[in-house]
Design a protein around this motif. Structure first.
Motif, short mmCIF file in Angstrom:
data_model
loop_
_atom_site.label_atom_id
_atom_site.label_comp_id
_atom_site.label_asym_id
_atom_site.label_seq_id
_atom_site.Cartn_x
_atom_site.Cartn_y
_atom_site.Cartn_z
N GLY A 94 7.81 -5.10 8.79
CA GLY A 94 8.67 -4.47 9.81
C GLY A 94 9.99 -4.00 9.22
O GLY A 94 10.67 -4.76 8.54
N HIS A 95 10.35 -2.76 9.49
CA HIS A 95 11.62 -2.20 9.01
C HIS A 95 11.97 -0.95 9.81
O HIS A 95 11.09 -0.35 10.44
N CYS A 96 13.24 -0.57 9.77
CA CYS A 96 13.64 0.76 10.24
C CYS A 96 13.92 1.57 8.98
O CYS A 96 14.35 1.01 7.98
N ASP A 97 13.71 2.86 9.02
CA ASP A 97 13.97 3.66 7.83
C ASP A 97 15.49 3.92 7.72
O ASP A 97 16.16 4.15 8.72
N PRO A 98 16.02 3.89 6.48
CA PRO A 98 17.48 4.01 6.32
C PRO A 98 18.01 5.45 6.40
O PRO A 98 19.22 5.65 6.51
N ILE B 276 3.97 8.55 -0.81
CA ILE B 276 2.57 8.51 -0.39
C ILE B 276 2.13 7.06 -0.52
O ILE B 276 2.16 6.49 -1.61
N ASN B 277 1.80 6.47 0.62
CA ASN B 277 1.36 5.07 0.63
C ASN B 277 -0.15 5.04 0.67
O ASN B 277 -0.77 5.74 1.49
N HIS B 278 -0.73 4.22 -0.19
CA HIS B 278 -2.18 4.10 -0.23
C HIS B 278 -2.53 2.64 0.01
O HIS B 278 -2.12 1.77 -0.76
N TYR B 279 -3.24 2.38 1.12
CA TYR B 279 -3.60 1.01 1.49
C TYR B 279 -5.11 0.87 1.33
O TYR B 279 -5.88 1.34 2.17
N PRO B 280 -5.56 0.24 0.24
CA PRO B 280 -7.02 0.08 0.06
C PRO B 280 -7.60 -0.84 1.14
O PRO B 280 -6.85 -1.62 1.75
N LYS C 190 11.67 0.35 14.83
CA LYS C 190 11.20 -0.69 13.89
C LYS C 190 9.69 -0.56 13.79
O LYS C 190 8.99 -0.58 14.82
N HIS C 191 9.18 -0.40 12.59
CA HIS C 191 7.75 -0.15 12.42
C HIS C 191 7.20 -0.90 11.21
O HIS C 191 7.96 -1.38 10.37
N ARG C 192 5.86 -0.98 11.14
CA ARG C 192 5.19 -1.61 10.00
C ARG C 192 3.81 -0.97 9.87
O ARG C 192 3.40 -0.17 10.73
N GLY D 294 -3.09 2.56 11.56
CA GLY D 294 -2.45 1.50 10.76
C GLY D 294 -0.97 1.33 11.08
O GLY D 294 -0.41 0.28 10.85
N LEU D 295 -0.34 2.38 11.62
CA LEU D 295 1.09 2.31 11.92
C LEU D 295 1.31 1.60 13.27
O LEU D 295 0.60 1.87 14.24
N GLN D 296 2.28 0.69 13.29
CA GLN D 296 2.63 -0.01 14.55
C GLN D 296 4.14 0.02 14.74
O GLN D 296 4.89 0.08 13.78
N ALA E 221 -10.00 3.07 3.15
CA ALA E 221 -8.64 3.19 2.60
C ALA E 221 -7.81 4.07 3.54
O ALA E 221 -8.33 5.02 4.13
N ARG E 222 -6.53 3.74 3.67
CA ARG E 222 -5.64 4.55 4.50
C ARG E 222 -4.56 5.14 3.61
O ARG E 222 -3.98 4.43 2.77
N THR E 223 -4.28 6.43 3.81
CA THR E 223 -3.20 7.07 3.06
C THR E 223 -2.21 7.63 4.06
O THR E 223 -2.62 8.33 5.00
N SER E 224 -0.93 7.31 3.91
CA SER E 224 0.07 7.95 4.77
C SER E 224 1.00 8.77 3.89
O SER E 224 1.37 8.35 2.79
N ILE E 225 1.31 9.98 4.39
CA ILE E 225 2.18 10.90 3.64
C ILE E 225 3.51 10.92 4.39
O ILE E 225 3.57 11.36 5.54
N THR F 202 7.51 11.89 4.64
CA THR F 202 8.65 12.69 4.18
C THR F 202 9.93 12.09 4.74
O THR F 202 10.07 11.92 5.95
N PHE F 203 10.83 11.74 3.84
CA PHE F 203 12.12 11.19 4.24
C PHE F 203 13.20 12.27 4.08
O PHE F 203 13.43 12.74 2.96
N ILE F 204 13.83 12.65 5.17
CA ILE F 204 14.97 13.56 5.11
C ILE F 204 16.22 12.68 5.16
O ILE F 204 16.38 11.87 6.08
O1 LIG Z 1 2.18 3.94 6.26
C1 LIG Z 1 2.78 3.91 7.31
O2 LIG Z 1 2.25 4.18 8.39
C2 LIG Z 1 4.23 3.49 7.35
C3 LIG Z 1 4.96 3.71 6.06
C4 LIG Z 1 6.44 3.47 6.18
O3 LIG Z 1 6.92 2.99 7.16
C5 LIG Z 1 7.34 3.85 5.09
O4 LIG Z 1 6.85 4.26 4.00
O5 LIG Z 1 8.57 3.74 5.30
#
Ligand SMILES: O=C(O)CCC(=O)C(=O)O
Ligand SMILES: [Fe+2]
Length: 341
Positions: free
Chosen positions: A214-218, A197-201, A269-271, A230-232, A279-283, A285-287
């Motif tokens: 910027g990254h790709c998920d592993p 859970i990412n919290h961006y104040p 590739k995203h950031r 917020g996601l790009q 504040a933005r919260t992203s939830i 889930t990584f499988i």
């Molecule tokens: O918060 C987001 O939109 C992206 C988060 C993300 O890319 C990650 O946690 O791997």
């Protein structure tokens, strides 16, 4: 604890120097166009003729963008709202309550942490705090989860199980669309599930900072819930925004889908960028595969005309390479396992 961004950022009039990114990396002009091309796929339409069309849309989006959004996905809106509210409540708790969960030990399966360790050599910090824990199998992990807010384990336990079902459904649609046997991803390749859970104040100057770079998920596939923009993604040599749609999930093709599909699907590739008002919260889930799982192109996709593009590798070795490559702007972990042409 004072290092949690959420504990000091309310009082900050300006961005501290150790959060300011170099001009070539910072988002600068925040008016990045929202990408209208990323498909929004209705999973409620899967019978008859609609099915072939749906499969084609999923595969094409996974090739062209490495990303799509899904609606009518079977996870209830109430559960999504409840889970989002609960995480917001978590990050709004007094610093003393959050202190119990804070740890800098990366090997812990559950921890609250901040952006201290990021991927840039020059140690610029991301404008975020995060919480991470394992979710599957539930009974092995739930005891390590927070007890506050009071409904945490109940709500997040239900959410994790529902999102797991959805991800396995999507993975089977990907199998069907690519002509791989159903259930191909259902065992070792998707054994592990974790939640971040990412919290961006809010930030006094979002043009200078990054929520995450910027990254790709592993992992195999990522399922993301957001309710604030917020996601790009990096598409056509520029950063473009991913629209925030209420009650949709963003599906992110990650590195192991690229390798098992023999490069047919592409990881996105995203950031994440921040904003100055809310504040933005992203939830997220990584499988992921089990650490012992051997990753290689699916046999059904390999032939004399279409030879394997990637070497077989154990996921734990891939993960180590991924971590080592996060500092390397010139090559990625996926490229390290490509056969040379
Ligand atoms: O918060 C987001 O939109 C992206 C988060 C993300 O890319 C990650 O946690 O791997
Ligand atoms: Fe990510």
């Amino acid at each position: 604890m004072s290092i949690l961004v959420s504990s000091w950022s309310k009082e900050a009039q300006a961005v501290p120097a150790n959060y300011v990114f170099p001009p070539e990396i910072r988002p600068g002009d925040l008016a990045a166009p929202v990408c209208k091309g990323i498909p929004v796929i209705d999973l409620g339409q899967i019978g008859g003729h609609a099915r072939a069309e749906l499969l084609e849309k999923i595969i094409k989006a996974s090739q062209d963008f490495g990303m799509f959004q899904v609606i009518n996905h079977g996870v209830s809106e109430e559960l999504m709202d409840d889970t989002m509210s609960l995480f917001k409540e978590f990050f709004d708790m007094p610093v003393e309550d959050k202190a119990a969960y804070y740890s800098e030990d990366k090997s812990k399966s559950f921890r609250l942490y901040t952006s201290g360790q990021n991927y840039l050599k020059d140690k610029v910090n991301y404008w975020k705090d995060s919480m991470k824990h394992s979710c599957h199998p539930l009974e092995d992990h739930i005891q390590s989860w927070p007890e506050k807010p009071a409904r945490y384990r109940e709500v997040v336990g239900t959410y994790s199980a529902e999102v797991r079902k959805l991800s396995l459904r999507i993975l089977d649609l990907i199998c069907e669309g690519m002509g791989i046997e159903m259930g191909y991803f259902a065992d070792e390749l998707s054994k592990s599930q974790s939640l971040v859970i990412n919290h961006y104040p809010p930030c006094p100057n979002p043009s200078l900072v990054l929520g995450v770079g910027g990254h790709c998920d592993p992992n195999l596939v990522t399922i993301l819930q957001q309710d604030v923009y917020g996601l790009q993604i990096f598409k056509g040599e520029q950063w473009v925004g991913v629209e925030s749609l209420p009650h949709a999930f963003v599906i992110n093709i990650a590195n192991q889908l690229e390798m098992t599909s023999n490069g047919k699907l592409k990881s996105a590739k995203h950031r994440a960028v921040t904003n100055s008002s809310i504040a933005r919260t992203s939830i997220v889930t990584f499988i992921s595969p089990s650490r012992e799982c051997v990753i290689e192109p699916a046999k059904a996709l390999v032939s004399v005309c279409s030879p394997p593009l990637f070497k077989a590798v154990q996921y734990k070795e891939f993960s180590d390479t991924y971590m080592a490559k996060t500092h390397d702007p010139n090559s990625t972990a996926v490229e390290s396992y490509k056969f040379q042409a």
